[in-house]
Design a protein around this motif. Structure first.
Motif, mmCIF file in Angstrom:
data_model
loop_
_atom_site.group_PDB
_atom_site.id
_atom_site.type_symbol
_atom_site.label_atom_id
_atom_site.label_comp_id
_atom_site.label_asym_id
_atom_site.label_seq_id
_atom_site.Cartn_x
_atom_site.Cartn_y
_atom_site.Cartn_z
ATOM 1 N N ASP A 52 -83.561 -6.356 -70.092
ATOM 2 C CA ASP A 52 -82.496 -5.606 -70.764
ATOM 3 C C ASP A 52 -81.605 -6.496 -71.622
ATOM 4 O OD1 ASP A 52 -83.431 -3.275 -69.648
ATOM 5 O OD2 ASP A 52 -81.926 -3.206 -68.056
ATOM 6 N N GLU A 53 -81.309 -7.709 -71.154
ATOM 7 C CA GLU A 53 -80.407 -8.586 -71.902
ATOM 8 C C GLU A 53 -81.062 -9.165 -73.163
ATOM 9 O OE1 GLU A 53 -81.979 -11.043 -68.371
ATOM 10 O OE2 GLU A 53 -81.082 -9.070 -68.584
ATOM 11 N N ASP A 54 -82.386 -9.034 -73.286
ATOM 12 C CA ASP A 54 -83.098 -9.567 -74.453
ATOM 13 C C ASP A 54 -83.488 -8.498 -75.469
ATOM 14 O OD1 ASP A 54 -83.043 -12.213 -73.481
ATOM 15 O OD2 ASP A 54 -84.829 -11.847 -72.263
ATOM 16 N N VAL A 55 -83.104 -7.258 -75.220
ATOM 17 C CA VAL A 55 -83.541 -6.148 -76.080
ATOM 18 C C VAL A 55 -83.108 -6.350 -77.531
ATOM 19 C CG1 VAL A 55 -83.235 -3.681 -76.546
ATOM 20 C CG2 VAL A 55 -83.722 -4.454 -74.235
ATOM 21 N N GLU A 56 -81.865 -6.704 -77.763
ATOM 22 C CA GLU A 56 -81.361 -6.846 -79.130
ATOM 23 C C GLU A 56 -82.135 -7.913 -79.906
ATOM 24 O OE1 GLU A 56 -77.221 -7.982 -81.374
ATOM 25 O OE2 GLU A 56 -77.092 -6.936 -79.461
ATOM 26 N N ALA A 57 -82.336 -9.071 -79.305
ATOM 27 C CA ALA A 57 -83.074 -10.155 -79.969
ATOM 28 C C ALA A 57 -84.526 -9.756 -80.198
ATOM 29 C CB ALA A 57 -82.999 -11.428 -79.135
#
Length: 67
Positions: A52-57
């Motif tokens: 979830d914390e890597d979705v934007e990248a």
């Protein structure tokens, strides 16, 4: 898929999934490739999940990917 992971890409082409997986690894973004294709007839999808914390990248990388 377990909680904490988001599907960011879906394709029917195994080589597209593999290219994206390699790019994610190169950028240190852990990902999981889930092949839901039928092994005899090759219909279905291959899905790529990231934390979830890597979705934007990961979505920025996907935007630059042209199949």
């Amino acid at each position: 898929m377990e909680e904490g992971w988001t599907k960011i890409y879906q394709t029917q082409n195994a080589y597209h999934a593999e290219i994206i997986r390699q790019v994610m690894e190169k950028d240190n973004i852990p990902c999981v490739v889930l092949n839901k294709q039928d092994s005899s007839f090759f219909f279905g999808n291959i899905e790529i999940f990231v934390k979830d914390e890597d979705v934007e990248a990961a979505e920025k990388i996907i935007q630059n990917f042209e199949p």
